[in-house]
Design an enzyme around this catalytic site. Sequence first.
Site, short mmCIF file in Angstrom:
data_model
loop_
_atom_site.label_atom_id
_atom_site.label_comp_id
_atom_site.label_asym_id
_atom_site.label_seq_id
_atom_site.Cartn_x
_atom_site.Cartn_y
_atom_site.Cartn_z
N SER A 186 7.79 5.10 -0.98
CA SER A 186 7.37 3.02 -0.70
C SER A 186 8.00 2.30 -1.77
O SER A 186 9.65 3.07 -1.35
CB SER A 186 5.46 3.48 -1.21
N ASP A 233 0.68 2.05 9.15
CA ASP A 233 0.81 1.36 7.73
C ASP A 233 0.27 0.32 7.57
O ASP A 233 0.75 -0.86 8.28
CB ASP A 233 2.12 1.54 7.23
N HIS A 271 -0.16 5.00 4.87
CA HIS A 271 0.77 4.60 3.47
C HIS A 271 0.85 5.78 3.23
O HIS A 271 -0.27 5.70 2.35
CB HIS A 271 0.54 3.63 2.98
#
Length: 432
Positions: A212, A347, A378
């Site tokens: 991320s 996501d 995610h």
Amino acid sequence: MSAHESDVHTISPEMPAMFDGMKLAAVATVLYIIVRCLNLKSPTAPPDLIYQDTAVNRFLLKSCSQLTKEYIPPLLWGKSGHLQTALYGKLGRVSSPHPSGIRKYLPMQDGATATFDLFEPLGDHRTGDDITMVICPGIGNHSEKHYIRTFVDYAQKDGYRCAVLNHLGALPNIELTSPRMFTYGCTWEFASMVGYIKRAYPNTQLIVVGFSLGGNIVCKFLGENKANQERVLCCVSVCQGYSALRAQETFLQWDQFRRFYNFLMADNMKKIILSHRHSLFGGHSLKMIDADLSRLYTATSLMQIDDNIMRKFHGHRSLKEYYEKESCVHYIHNVNVPLLLVNSADDPLVHDSLLTIPRTLAAKKPNVIFALTLHGGHLGFFEGAVLFPQPLTWMDKVIVGYANAICQWEKQKPPCQSDHLSEGSCLKEKTL
């Protein structure tokens, strides 16, 4: 007929059938909503891949089967990006292990103290080489998060040393030593950790991994300076958004409930900042402290926090400048080591419009593979049969599988290939 008898009403025989029909309609409606929300009719498929047809890419795809085989999430809930994301956010992982590591403290030039946890391999690497994974977690995360612990344990067992950065200010029991904490794209702490590893293990080679926000940081780090790519075998980035400036517009939309996720992440950032308010604001005047804290308390989005607090740590004049300077989109084209970019189509945090960046990059650069899964949410990517997920995720397996393939390629590549992706004069490849 008596008056009493005239007041008695009979129920038509059609009424029970009508009630049953209403019940069936209600059940059908609920089932329809469940099927739609859980996305049960969505098919499973291998990741959608964009890459150039080179010798190394063909070898990688042949050796890392996770990239070419179906990713099969748990049947009942795994096709919902929201549930995958929620499970990652709430539980992290299932039956998370507890790898044993040593915490290192690195003083920085500005007075800050970077920390990372070092985990030695639990066996020899399959190539016999010394390989270290340098890992950058997601926003506000650190080595004690369940998804990090699960991945580290898996990598250790495959012969990798792991160094995991603890984002500045993320660990609740570690005080800040300067009025600064982690930001969206500051690479200083990650660079410090990588420098330590290179000095402490002069023979080790590096696998760079970012999750991320960490994916943005590692790609920016490698692209900032060519010297940062020395001794780096490859890089893997999972679920990053590539451009904060482009992402900010999508985070204000209710599509896929991104505005709600934005609020939750902002609330988490508030807690981190407030836990260090004495270190972050202690040197300011009381009037300035009150103003900053007032804006912080009333903030309902990451953008408001970034504009009022985060950008000031590095002296950015505006939110736009902060996002421009700290996004890897302006640096990632300078990365020349093998680069695997992984995203999920469902996501809820990363809008599809942001994925034009990795798509374009993979179409232009032979060292890049872009893998887009249908499901995974995610940082979820849970696998399982029907209801219960497995402890290891597809994400864990694909990172280690790709790293193994890169190490194997480096070990057996033709001698005329002087670097990772040089096709040299001995191999002329047709690119897509």
